[in-house]
Each structure stands twice: as C-alpha cells, then as structure tokens.
Write a protein that holds these residues in place. Structure first.
Motif, mmCIF file in Angstrom:
data_model
loop_
_atom_site.group_PDB
_atom_site.id
_atom_site.type_symbol
_atom_site.label_atom_id
_atom_site.label_comp_id
_atom_site.label_asym_id
_atom_site.label_seq_id
_atom_site.Cartn_x
_atom_site.Cartn_y
_atom_site.Cartn_z
ATOM 1 N N PRO A 98 41.398 31.964 29.450
ATOM 2 C CA PRO A 98 39.830 31.288 28.997
ATOM 3 C C PRO A 98 38.929 31.765 29.760
ATOM 4 N N TYR A 99 39.167 31.925 31.418
ATOM 5 C CA TYR A 99 38.228 32.203 32.202
ATOM 6 C C TYR A 99 37.743 33.793 31.775
ATOM 7 N N PHE A 100 38.585 34.345 31.801
ATOM 8 C CA PHE A 100 38.095 35.965 31.519
ATOM 9 C C PHE A 100 37.330 35.997 30.115
ATOM 10 N N PHE A 101 37.876 35.112 29.220
ATOM 11 C CA PHE A 101 37.199 35.086 27.780
ATOM 12 C C PHE A 101 35.717 34.610 28.026
ATOM 13 N N PHE A 102 35.499 33.570 28.847
ATOM 14 C CA PHE A 102 34.214 33.136 29.115
ATOM 15 C C PHE A 102 33.229 33.787 29.845
ATOM 16 N N ALA A 103 33.744 34.705 30.760
ATOM 17 C CA ALA A 103 33.180 35.447 31.603
ATOM 18 C C ALA A 103 32.104 36.468 31.156
ATOM 19 N N ASP A 104 30.484 36.395 31.498
ATOM 20 C CA ASP A 104 29.728 37.227 31.109
ATOM 21 C C ASP A 104 29.955 38.769 31.631
ATOM 22 N N ALA A 105 30.462 38.661 32.952
ATOM 23 C CA ALA A 105 30.738 39.716 33.792
ATOM 24 C C ALA A 105 31.863 39.643 34.824
ATOM 25 N N VAL A 106 32.145 40.542 35.383
ATOM 26 C CA VAL A 106 33.484 40.544 36.291
ATOM 27 C C VAL A 106 33.014 41.229 37.659
ATOM 28 N N MET A 107 33.216 40.715 38.899
ATOM 29 C CA MET A 107 33.288 41.271 40.042
ATOM 30 C C MET A 107 34.536 41.470 40.452
ATOM 31 N N ALA A 108 34.664 43.076 41.070
ATOM 32 C CA ALA A 108 35.965 43.433 41.280
ATOM 33 C C ALA A 108 35.445 44.132 42.518
ATOM 34 N N GLU A 109 36.734 44.698 43.335
ATOM 35 C CA GLU A 109 36.389 45.686 44.286
ATOM 36 C C GLU A 109 37.721 46.734 44.370
ATOM 37 N N THR A 110 37.458 47.527 45.141
ATOM 38 C CA THR A 110 38.187 48.630 45.125
ATOM 39 C C THR A 110 39.460 48.449 46.267
ATOM 40 N N THR A 111 40.176 47.513 45.896
ATOM 41 C CA THR A 111 41.260 47.154 46.930
ATOM 42 C C THR A 111 42.478 48.334 47.198
ATOM 43 N N CYS A 112 43.615 48.009 46.357
ATOM 44 C CA CYS A 112 44.348 49.308 46.332
ATOM 45 C C CYS A 112 44.395 50.037 45.168
ATOM 46 N N ASP A 113 44.877 51.286 45.037
ATOM 47 C CA ASP A 113 44.729 52.418 44.186
ATOM 48 C C ASP A 113 45.039 51.808 42.775
ATOM 49 N N GLY A 114 46.197 50.890 42.756
ATOM 50 C CA GLY A 114 46.443 50.338 41.265
ATOM 51 C C GLY A 114 45.376 49.592 40.675
ATOM 52 N N LYS A 115 44.893 48.790 41.505
ATOM 53 C CA LYS A 115 43.747 47.999 41.214
ATOM 54 C C LYS A 115 42.732 48.630 40.721
ATOM 55 N N LYS A 116 42.255 49.555 41.524
ATOM 56 C CA LYS A 116 40.809 50.231 41.197
ATOM 57 C C LYS A 116 40.959 51.104 39.863
ATOM 58 N N LYS A 117 42.253 51.740 39.662
ATOM 59 C CA LYS A 117 42.263 52.749 38.413
ATOM 60 C C LYS A 117 42.458 51.512 37.273
ATOM 61 N N MET A 118 43.019 50.455 37.489
ATOM 62 C CA MET A 118 43.073 49.480 36.423
ATOM 63 C C MET A 118 41.494 48.985 36.065
ATOM 64 N N TYR A 119 40.569 48.730 36.980
ATOM 65 C CA TYR A 119 39.338 48.405 36.589
ATOM 66 C C TYR A 119 38.649 49.422 35.812
ATOM 67 N N GLU A 120 38.874 50.833 35.997
ATOM 68 C CA GLU A 120 38.441 51.588 35.091
ATOM 69 C C GLU A 120 38.649 51.411 33.589
ATOM 70 N N LEU A 121 39.841 50.836 33.305
ATOM 71 C CA LEU A 121 40.177 50.556 32.127
ATOM 72 C C LEU A 121 39.378 49.096 31.620
ATOM 73 N N MET A 122 39.313 48.450 32.584
ATOM 74 C CA MET A 122 38.878 47.096 32.090
ATOM 75 C C MET A 122 37.340 47.087 31.737
ATOM 76 N N ALA A 123 36.553 48.157 32.296
ATOM 77 C CA ALA A 123 35.174 48.237 32.220
ATOM 78 C C ALA A 123 34.942 48.281 30.661
ATOM 79 N N ASP A 124 35.948 48.824 29.942
ATOM 80 C CA ASP A 124 35.774 48.855 28.618
ATOM 81 C C ASP A 124 35.523 47.797 27.854
ATOM 82 N N ILE A 125 36.110 46.558 28.597
ATOM 83 C CA ILE A 125 36.113 45.281 27.839
ATOM 84 C C ILE A 125 34.663 44.307 28.361
ATOM 85 N N LYS A 126 34.770 44.724 29.652
ATOM 86 C CA LYS A 126 33.442 43.521 30.230
ATOM 87 C C LYS A 126 32.598 44.501 31.204
#
Ligand code: SF4
Ligand code: SF4
Lengths: 251, 375
Positions: free
Chosen positions: B89-117
């Motif tokens: 629900p929290y992701f659903f209600f979020a107007d935007a997301v703050m993330a950071e380039t931690t490990c490689d897996g996360k930062k590449k996943m955020y590239e995909l997530m950027a299409d959603i939020k």
C-alpha cells in the motif's frame, strides 16, 4: 551402564550404545517415518543386545530426525557429534569432513575432539551426496558402481555449481561421446574441490576424518587427498560417527 | 513475559497504511524510500510523508522474476515485485520514491522501477576513502531537494530541516535507549519484537504517538527486568543483509532454540541509529556527514562495520554472532569472511533467502553455534 546415541539421518538411522570403553551399534534405513522407525529400531536394538532400560543413563539424539524422537534426554547437533565421534575413533585427527545427503560440512577440532569452527555448504546441492546421486542417476548408474568405473579414469571438467545444471552437463557429455568413467571421475573431482574449499574456510590442514556414505568411495578419498592437500585417516566405522559422538557426549 | 505495549506495534504497520491513505486523500504528499541511506529528514522537512517501502516478503517475488533474474537477492526482487503488483500500500500511495545506488542489483532494478514511479536515485560514492565524498553526497542531497520541489511542488527551508534533524536525533537516541535495555540478562524484549518496533518506525503515520508508545514500552521493560532473574540462553548479535518484518526466520530459529537475539547490527537494527546528525552545522553538510558514514557493505572498504560490531559485542556482552547473507548478495557475502576474522566471538554465516525451505538447515547451523559457545 550405557549411554545411547541415536543419529536419525535422511537415509539411515544409526544407534550406538557406549559403556565408557566399548560400543555396540546398528545401522538401518530410515524409511518414510523417522519418528516411528526411530522408536522401532531403538527398542529392537536394546533387546538384541540385551540392554534393559534400567541400564541406560542417557539417550542423546542427533541428525535431522533426531529432534522429533520423544524418548530422548538431549539433542546435540551433528557438527558436535561427528566431531566427537571421529575423535574417539582416531584421536590424531585435526578435522572432519562430512558429506551428508543435504549438507556437506567441515569441522576444525581441538586436541580433545571439541569443535573450534565449522562451515557448511551454502543453500545449494552442489558438493553434497544428493548432487552425486542426481548426476550418477543421469548416467544410468548406481552409487555402488562409482569406484569401479571412475578408477584410473581421466576426470573431465565439470564445473556447474548447480545439481540440476550439472545433470544437464553430464547429459551433454554423454551425447558428445565421453566415457562414463571419465564423466564420473569429473563429478568426483568437482566434489573433492568443493570439499577442499569448505575445509579451507575453517583452516583445516593435515590429518582429517572423512565421513558420510559418499566417503566410502576410494576414488573420491584419493581425490580429496590429491587436490586438497589433506591426509585422510580411514576410520573403522565412518557411518556411525554421529551416533557414537552423541553417546560419548552423554556419558 | 511479553510487554503489553507490543500490541500497538503488532498492528502498527497495517494501521499506518489506513492513516496514510486518509492523509493522502486530504492532499498530503507521500514519498517512499528503501534504505537507511535515505535522508528522511529532508523528505519530512518538505511536509511530505516519508514512508518505508515493503521489501521483505516472499509473496511478490514470482511476479518480479518475470523481469528480473531468478538468481538475484530476494530483497531486490521483493521490492520490485511489490512495486509492480500494487501489493504494497505504501508504494501504491507514494507520489515519488527516493532511492540510492547501493549495490549493483539495486541500482539496475531502480532503472526498471523508474518506469512506474517518479524516482530520485542518489549516487553514493562506493569508496569510503574518496576525499570528495562528503561534497558529492551533499550535492546529491541538494539535487533531491530540487527533485522534491519540481516533482511534489514542496519547498524545504533550512529552519524546517533543522527542526526535522532534531526530531530524528531525539528519536534515534530514544530507540538506542530502548535497545540498551537488552544489555540486561535475560533480555527483556525478544529480537523479533525489537525488530518490529524499529521496523515500524519507517511506517508510522504519527511520530508523537509512536514515541510515546516506545516510552511506555520501555517502562514495561524496566519492570520486566526488575522482576525476572532467570538467566537465559546464549546472547546473540545478528548482522548482515537487512532482515525485515516478514522474513524473521533466522531470528525465530535462534529464539526457538533457546538463544537470545540481543540486537541487530544490520540496517533493520542499530546501523542507522548509532550516529546522530550534527545539529550545529549547516544542515545539508551535517546530513551528508551522517549518511555518508553508514557502515554498509556497498562501500569499500567498510572497516567501520567491523569496529561497530566489535564495540557492540563488548557493550552488550555478546556470546556469538550470526551473520545473515541474502542469497546472491555479493557484498555482504564477501564481507562475511572479513568480519569473521575481525571479530573475536564465535561466528556463523547463514546464507538464505525468503523461502521457508531451509529452516531445518538454519537450525543445524544455529544449534552448532550454540554448542560451540558452550564449549
Ligand atoms: S537448483 Fe541448483 S542452485 Fe538451486 S539448490 Fe539445486 S543445485 Fe543448487
Ligand atoms: S542484501 Fe545485498 S544484494 Fe540485497 S539489496 Fe542489500 S546489498 Fe544489495
């Protein structure tokens, strides 16, 4: 007076009665129900050896199924029990390598058989008895044929970390016309190397005991010595070390 | 004995979702985040809600594997799975997301997530010894500030930011006092309950209520300490990859086998709480300093984690360490070898994921550790 150690593994139930000096034992297949089979084997073992329950100080269980038995006094992990059991059979060893059905383990021991450090394989079948079973089945063979076929063969490179993929690799090698013995030797070599890296993680060097069903393979034993810089001291009864350790700990 | 106030924390996450929905309907903006590197003070200074996003359950992983490799850390797959299935629900209600380039897996996943939020992904310098890292991280915080203005239309004043820094410092101090109650033996609060309280912090809708409940809880725990004298099993510190609500299986196994999970060094534990933000400095610089120094395995070298762990082992009278490595997490996995050498306490590493399939294997590792501790 006796203490009894009972090791309920995924394949076999091992029971040892220890009187402070000597021991008696039995080994039987686990079957479908470790709990009821454990109780059954236990009472038969006692009557076969004419041990009355009044002569038992303590029953210590180990192994995956051991925790579920309701007639035990104590539970100890396989790590501790194998360490102690191997030490009792050969006090000169510095460490233990155990290839179990689901877990491979390496333990570093002190001079009195206590575990100083241990490591187990990660969440993957590679390097376990299960890995060998799957791949040997892929060759259409039985486990007891391993040594005869792998002896004097040239190990092929088999480097998959995954049992499922290793099976595919084996099938590919068969299609390419590789010799069964060379494939088998390759599988054993990959297990030996994996065991070597486990042993290295806990700094085991020198004389070790090698237990678990797979340890009965002479070819694998030689390979572990050859590739991992370890000297394997053959134990008289490698299958019962867990149960023996449990019994000795309870004494 | 379990403190009664825990009932509040049992339902905190679920009830907060409802409250955030109500606030959102009244026009409040919501910004989600994932990791302890997120300067939440900044989000809150803008007047938006800051809210942690779900990432620690098995359930949405199958959906995530449609786009992501199977052989990837479950935390990353779970975060992404929650995002694409609308089940958090929290992701659903979020107007935007703050993330950071931690490990490689996360930062590449955020590239995909950027299409959603809409996302702002802060760039963490990997090197912990890079001379310009503080300047760099400060620039990233300014960039986040501009993003919040552009995306949510919210301004951040220096005064407001200072106020939030103060609030968060107070909260960190309080939570560390709570954790410190576990210096007693036996510990008055279980590891899974402590996790629930600390984890709940990022989902709460009402800070004052949360703080007052933490205080109530502490009072109760004092009573429990005064009224129990039985010494319980080995005192264990848990560290490694984050362990969240929903995948406490290792903590549960430790406690089931009679151990006491005294505290966690991990992100879900005290990692982000031990250091405060300097209240006397320029707030952006102070934030940069604090967040830059989080001892995460994504930075290299990460010797601060070894120092922190050793310090906690000493302060909390720890008998043994359980280092949890999520499967396919290379940074924590490699660091485990170094950590084992760096600490002087019996140690075991457990590599696992979010499934329940390896519970028996985990128990074998833990009972072996306990027996090693007993000697
Ligand atoms: S499927 Fe492959 S990787 Fe997974 S546990 Fe089995 S052998 Fe290991
Ligand atoms: S646990 Fe490891 S792999 Fe997973 S997100 Fe964290 S750092 Fe990355």
């Amino acid at each position: 007076m006796y203490t009894v150690g009972i090791d309920v593994g995924s394949a076999a139930i091992k029971i040892v009665a220890f009187d402070g000096n000597d021991y008696k034992y039995t080994i039987e297949p686990t079957g479908w129900s470790p709990k009821s089979k454990g109780a059954e084997v236990y009472s038969r073992f006692l009557s076969d050896n004419k041990i009355s329950s009044g002569h038992i100080k303590k029953v210590v269980a180990t192994g995956y199924g051991g925790r579920r038995l309701d007639f035990i006094d104590e539970y100890k992990s396989e790590i501790t029990c194998h360490g102690r059991g191997c030490h009792v059979l050969d006090p000169s060893i510095k460490g233990v390598i155990d290839i179990g059905g689901q877990d491979s383990k390496a333990m570093l021991l002190n001079g009195s058989g206590k575990v100083l450090d241990f490591t187990l394989n990660d969440k993957c079948a590679a390097g376990t008895g299960r890995f060998l079973q799957v791949t040997v089945n892929a060759l259409g063979l039985d486990m007891d044929q391993i040594d005869a076929l792998a002896n004097n063969s040239k190990p092929l490179e088999i480097d998959n970390m995954c049992a499922v993929f290793a099976e595919t690799e084996v099938l590919n090698l068969i299609v390419q016309g590789a010799k069964q013995g060379d494939i088998l030797a390759g599988l054993l070599k990959s297990i030996a190397l994996r065991i070597g890296s486990l042993a290295g993680k806990v700094d085991i060097e020198g004389e070790v005991a090698f237990c678990g069903g797979v340890a009965q393979s002479k070819v694998l034993t030689q390979m572990v010595e050859q590739y991992c810089n370890l000297k394997i001291n053959k134990l008289e009864n490698p299958q019962i070390t867990g149960a023996l350790g449990a019994a000795v700990i309870g004494f | 004995m379990r403190a009664k106030t825990m009932e509040y924390f049992d339902s905190l996450i679920a009830e907060s979702a409802v409250k955030i929905k109500e606030e959102k309907e009244k026009g409040k903006k919501v910004m989600g985040y994932y990791c302890v590197f997120s300067p939440v003070e900044l989000i809150e200074a803008s007047g938006a809600f800051s809210v942690g996003l779900c990432a620690t359950k098995q359930e949405p992983i199958a959906a995530a594997e449609k786009h992501l490799p199977r052989n990837l850390c479950p935390l990353i797959k779970s975060s992404y799975g929650f995002a694409i299935t609308d089940k958090c629900p929290y992701f659903f209600f979020a107007d935007a997301v703050m993330a950071e380039t931690t490990c490689d897996g996360k930062k590449k996943m955020y590239e995909l997530m950027a299409d959603i939020k809409p996302m702002v992904v802060l760039d963490i310098p990997n090197s912990s010894v890079y001379e310009k890292r503080k300047q760099h991280w400060m620039d990233e915080i300014y960039r986040a500030k501009d993003f919040i203005k552009g995306q949510l239309g919210l301004d951040i004043t220096e005064d407001k930011l200072k106020e939030k820094i103060k609030e968060h410092n107070e909260e960190r101090k309080l939570l560390m006092e709570l954790v410190a109650l576990n210096k007693s033996n036996p510990t008055p609060i279980s590891g899974s309950d402590l996790l629930k309280v600390l984890w709940g912090r990022q989902f709460k809708a009402d800070r004052e209520e949360y703080i007052s409940k933490v205080k109530d809880l502490m009072e109760e725990l004092q009573d429990i300490i005064a009224n129990t004298d039985k010494v319980k099993g080995p005192r264990i510190l848990v560290t490694g990859s984050p362990t969240g609500v929903g995948q406490e299986k290792v903590i549960n196994a430790i406690e089931e086998l009679g151990g006491q999970v005294v505290l966690q060094e991990a992100c879900s534990g005290v990692k982000g709480l031990v250091d405060l933000v300097d209240e006397d400095k320029n707030p952006y610089e102070a934030l940069a300093e604090k967040y830059m120094d989080i001892p995460c395995s994504c930075t290299s070298p990460n010797t601060r984690r070894f120092d922190l762990t050793n310090k906690l082992v000493e302060e909390y009278n720890i008998d043994g360490i359980v280092d949890i490595t999520l499967q396919a997490c290379h940074t924590y996995n490699i660091e485990s070898y170094q950590l084992k050498k760096a600490v002087n306490a019996p140690f075991t590493q457990i590599e696992t994921d979010y499934s329940q399939s390896d519970v028996e294997q985990i128990k074998l590792r833990i009972s072996s550790l306990f027996e090693l501790i007993e000697g």
